[in-house]
Design an enzyme around this catalytic site. Sequence first.
Site, PDB file in Angstrom:
ATOM      1  N   GLY A 192      42.193  39.538  50.844  1.00 25.50           N
ATOM      2  CA  GLY A 192      43.480  40.212  50.723  1.00 25.50           C
ATOM      3  C   GLY A 192      43.439  41.270  49.634  1.00 25.50           C
ATOM      4  N   ALA A 193      42.918  40.899  48.489  1.00 24.58           N
ATOM      5  CA  ALA A 193      42.874  41.835  47.371  1.00 24.58           C
ATOM      6  C   ALA A 193      42.022  41.250  46.261  1.00 24.58           C
ATOM      7  CB  ALA A 193      44.284  42.100  46.848  1.00 24.58           C
ATOM      8  N   HIS A 224      47.099  38.132  37.703  1.00 21.58           N
ATOM      9  CA  HIS A 224      45.714  37.933  37.273  1.00 21.58           C
ATOM     10  C   HIS A 224      45.327  38.803  36.072  1.00 21.58           C
ATOM     11  CE1 HIS A 224      43.906  35.187  40.046  1.00 21.58           C
ATOM     12  NE2 HIS A 224      44.057  35.930  41.122  1.00 21.58           N
ATOM     13  N   HIS A 258      50.554  38.797  42.971  1.00 19.58           N
ATOM     14  CA  HIS A 258      49.457  37.851  42.719  1.00 19.58           C
ATOM     15  C   HIS A 258      48.372  38.532  41.874  1.00 19.58           C
ATOM     16  CE1 HIS A 258      46.463  34.701  44.329  1.00 19.58           C
ATOM     17  NE2 HIS A 258      45.680  35.613  43.767  1.00 19.58           N
ATOM     18  N   GLU A 259      47.955  39.716  42.307  1.00 21.03           N
ATOM     19  CA  GLU A 259      46.875  40.402  41.580  1.00 21.03           C
ATOM     20  C   GLU A 259      47.330  40.799  40.184  1.00 21.03           C
ATOM     21  OE1 GLU A 259      44.125  40.031  42.998  1.00 21.03           O
ATOM     22  OE2 GLU A 259      44.992  39.472  44.926  1.00 21.03           O
ATOM     23  N   GLU A 313      33.488  39.464  43.380  1.00 19.39           N
ATOM     24  CA  GLU A 313      33.705  38.037  43.147  1.00 19.39           C
ATOM     25  C   GLU A 313      33.081  37.189  44.257  1.00 19.39           C
ATOM     26  OE1 GLU A 313      37.770  36.628  43.026  1.00 19.39           O
ATOM     27  OE2 GLU A 313      37.234  35.121  41.543  1.00 19.39           O
ATOM     28  N   GLU A 373      43.555  31.067  40.217  1.00 19.35           N
ATOM     29  CA  GLU A 373      44.090  31.288  41.566  1.00 19.35           C
ATOM     30  C   GLU A 373      45.402  30.547  41.810  1.00 19.35           C
ATOM     31  OE1 GLU A 373      43.381  33.694  43.112  1.00 19.35           O
ATOM     32  OE2 GLU A 373      41.436  34.197  42.257  1.00 19.35           O
TER      33      GLU A 373
HETATM   34 ZN   LIG Z   1      43.671  35.637  43.160  1.00 21.41          ZN
END
Ligand SMILES: [Zn+2]
Length: 873
Positions: free
Chosen positions: A280-281, A318, A314-315, A136, A337
Site C-alpha cells: 500500500g505504501a 510512522h 498510517h504512514e 523494507e 505496524e
Molecule cells: Zn506501516
Amino acid sequence: MNELVPNENLSRDEAAARSALLRVDSYDVELDLGDAANPAAAGFRSRSTITFDCAESGASTFLDFIHGGVDAVVVNGKAYDPAETVKGSRIMLHNLVTGTNVVSVEGTALYSRSGEGLHRFTDPADGRTYLYTQYEPADARRVFANFEQPDLKASFTFHVTAPSDWEVVSNSPEAARTPVGATRSRWDFSATKRISTYITCVLAGPYFKAEDSWRTTLPGGDELVVPLGAYCRASLAEHFDADSIFDTTKRGLEYFHQLFAYPYPFGKYDQAFVPEYNLGAMENPGLVTFTEAYVFRTKATEAQYEARANTIMHEMAHMWFGDLVTMRWWDDLWLKESFADYMGALAVDEATDWTNSWVSFANRRKAWAYVQDQLPTTHPIVADIPNLEAAKQNFDGITYAKGASVLKQLVAYVGFEAFVEASRTYFARHAWGNTTLADLLEVLGSASGRDMSEWSRMWLQTAGVPVLSVDAERTEDGTYASIAVLQDAPDPVSGEQMPRPHRIRLGSYDFDADGWLVRTGSVEIDVAGRRTAVPELAGKPVPALLLPNDGDLTYAKIRFDPASLATLLESLPRLRDPLARAICLSALWNSVRDGVLSARDYLRLVIRTAPSEPGAGVKQVLLDNARTAVERYAPAEIRGALREQLFTAVADQLADAPAGSDSQLILARAAAALGRHSTSHNELLRGLLSGEVSYPGLTVDSDLRWRLWQALAGTGSAGTEELKAELAADNTAAGRVGYTVAAAALPDADVKLAAWATAVNTAELSNELLSATIEGFNIGSHEILDAFIPDYFAALDTVWSTRSIEIASRVVAGLYPSAQDLAPHTVPADHPVLVLSQEWLESNSAAPAALRRIIIEAQDQLLRALRAQAAAR
Ligand SMILES: [Zn+2]
C-alpha cells in the site's frame, strides 16, 4: 543475476553480533541512473562509502550487497581484491581498527522488476521510464552496499546522476544540482538525520510534481514550515487530485502534532504514487511512497478515498513511530505496524470528514486478522523472527490488524489519556534510537499506573482468536434470570485454554416505533477467565438483540445467543448503527467460515441486506464475501443455483441503484465478478460495454470495461481480437494489467499453458503483470486447470530457489489450486489436493520455512472450505 546466492538471509544473531561491534556514523552513496531509460542497461553504477566505529581491533564483519558485480572494495585506504572479499551478497571486512573506519564499495547494482530494490517501469502510454526504491525489510542492499539491519542507524547522503529533465527526489532536500555533459545532471542531497537503511529512498523519472506547504507554531513560539510535494507519473497527472491529498496531509500533520507533542522531525514531506508497487505504501521519512492505485483514473467509491486517507495517516504516524523510534529487530515489527494501523483509523476518524473509520477497521482490518489468526501458522503478535525471510513474511494480518485491534483494546483498558501520555514519553525518551517491547510497556505502565506484564503476556505473547458467547437464562416474564459471558480461547498449538482479559460492552437492541433496531442500553464490563457473570443485566428485560463486543472494543470472535441470531437473520437491515451492523456482519461471516452458518443462509442475508446497506465499504465486503461463500464454501451440487440467485439479485439491484451512487458502481463491479463463472447475464455485460444497456449515472469507464471483458473472456464469450482492440483503445499501465488478466482468462488449454509457462518458468513478467497473469489463469474450469496440479507441486522448489522472495511468493500462493469441490461421499481430508499438499510437506521438511508457510496456509484455507461444503450437505 545474484538471485541464487545463499547468504541473503541474514539472521538475528548475525545482526546482533554486528550491532554489538559497530556504530555507523554515515553513508555517502552515489548512484548513476543516467542510462536508466535504456532497456538494454541491466544495471547501474553504485558506490557506497561508509564511516563507522568498531569496538574491537582486528575484528571482522561484513557488508550486505546484492549486486551484478563488485569492482572495488577499499577498507581504511587499502584496496582488497573483490574475488576474495565478495562472498555472494556479502562483502567481508577484515582487520578493522578501533575508532573510525572508512569502507568504500563500488560495483553494479541491478534494476528491479519485482518491486524490490530500485524498480524500473516503462510507461506504455508514453514510453517514459520511472524509477523508485522500495527496501523494507532488507532491500537497500540491492541498491548500495550497507549494514542492512534496523538498529544500525546512520546519516545518509545521496548523490544521483540522471537525465536533466527528470525529477530526482530523496529523503532529504536537494542541496545542489550540477550538469554532467549535455543531457545529464548530478543531484546532491543534504545529509539525512540518523535513520535505518530500510527507510532510505530515491525516486527518479519524469514524474509530475505538485507542491504545497503546511505551517504551525510550535509551543516555544517558533514557526515550523513543512514543504509538501506530491508526485505521480506524467501520464496520470490529469487524474491526480493533489489538492485532496494535501488536504488530508495537512489535517494529519496538525492532528499528530497535537497528539504526540513532538515536532515533525524530517523537514519536508513528499508523497509519491508509483507504478507496480508491492504494497500500500512505505513510510520513508520525508518521501513516502504509495501504490498508484490510489491515483483514481476512473470513478472511485468513498470507501476507496477513505482507504487512501487511512494509508496517508498510517504512514504519517510512522514518522514518529517507526522512523524516529525504530524497532531493534524484526521481532518487534508489530511495535510500529500495530501503532500505525491504529493511528491510521484514529486520525481518519478524528481529523477528517470521513465518519466510518472504525466501521472500516471492524469490517476489513479485523476480518484480515481473524482469518490469519486461525491458520496453523499463526503466531503471537510478538513474533520470533530468526532471520530476514521470516521477517518478510511477517507483514501479515497479525502484525498489522491483530496488533492494532489489541492496541484498541489496550486503549479501552488503560484509557486514551494514559495511552497518549505514554506515547509522548516514548518519543521524547527514545528519539533517533531503537527499542523493544519492554520500552513500550514501561512507559505504558508508568502512564497508566497498571502492571502491563500480565496484559502483555496474555495479548501479545499468545496466538489465536478468543471466542466470546453469551449464556443466559430468561424468566417467563422476559427478563434475564442470569447471564454470563463465556470465553473459549484455546491456544492454537497446545489446545490449552488461555482466556484473556477483555474490556467489553454488551449492547441491548430493540425495535423502535418505526421498526428500527436501536440500542436501548449497554453495560461495560471486564471479562476474565472462562465465565464472567453479568449481574448488571440480571432482572433486566431480554432485548431483541444482545450484542457482545458492542463498540468493537476487543479482539474476539462473537457468537450470538439463538434469539439474537434469529433477530439478525430476520432484521439485520433494520439495525441502524453502522458500527454495530459491521460487527454483526463480521461475526456472521466468521460463522460461515467456521461452518456454523451455511453459505445458503448467508447468501439470503446478503441479498436482503445489501440494498439497504448505506456504507460502500461494508457493501463491497458483503458482496465479496457472498461470492466467496458461493465459489468456495457452498457444495458443488448447489453452487450453480446459488450463483445464479446472487447474480440475478445483483443485476436487479443494479437496475434499481440510485444514479451515480457508490452502490451502483459496486453492484456493477460485482456483476462483472460473477460473470467470470456464469454466462446467464452476458446480455447485461455485453450491453454495458456496447452502450446498449445503460443506467443513469453509471459511467462504463476503463476500469469497469476491463472487468467486463475479463468476465466475458473467462467464460469464452469474448475473443482475443476484441481484447486487443480494447487494449489499443487503452494502452496504459492499468490497461495492460486489465488486458493481461483477460487474455489469460480465455478458457483454452493452450492459453492456460502459455500463461503457466510464462509465470512459472520465465522471469519475463514484472511483479504486477505476473499477478495479472496468475489471476487470469485461475479464472477457469477444472477440466482445464486440474492438469496443472502435479506440475504445481513439482515446480515449487525451483521457483523458490531461483526467484526473489516477492516473486516466488506470488507464484506459490497465487497458483495453489485453491478452488476445489468435495466429491460426493468423501471427507475433506481425503481431497486429492490436500493429499498432495501433505505429501509435499512431508517429503520437503527441509524446504525453507517461508515456502512451507505458504503451502501450509493454502492447505488450511482449502480444508476450511471443504469442511464448510461438507457441513452444508
Ligand atoms: Zn506501516
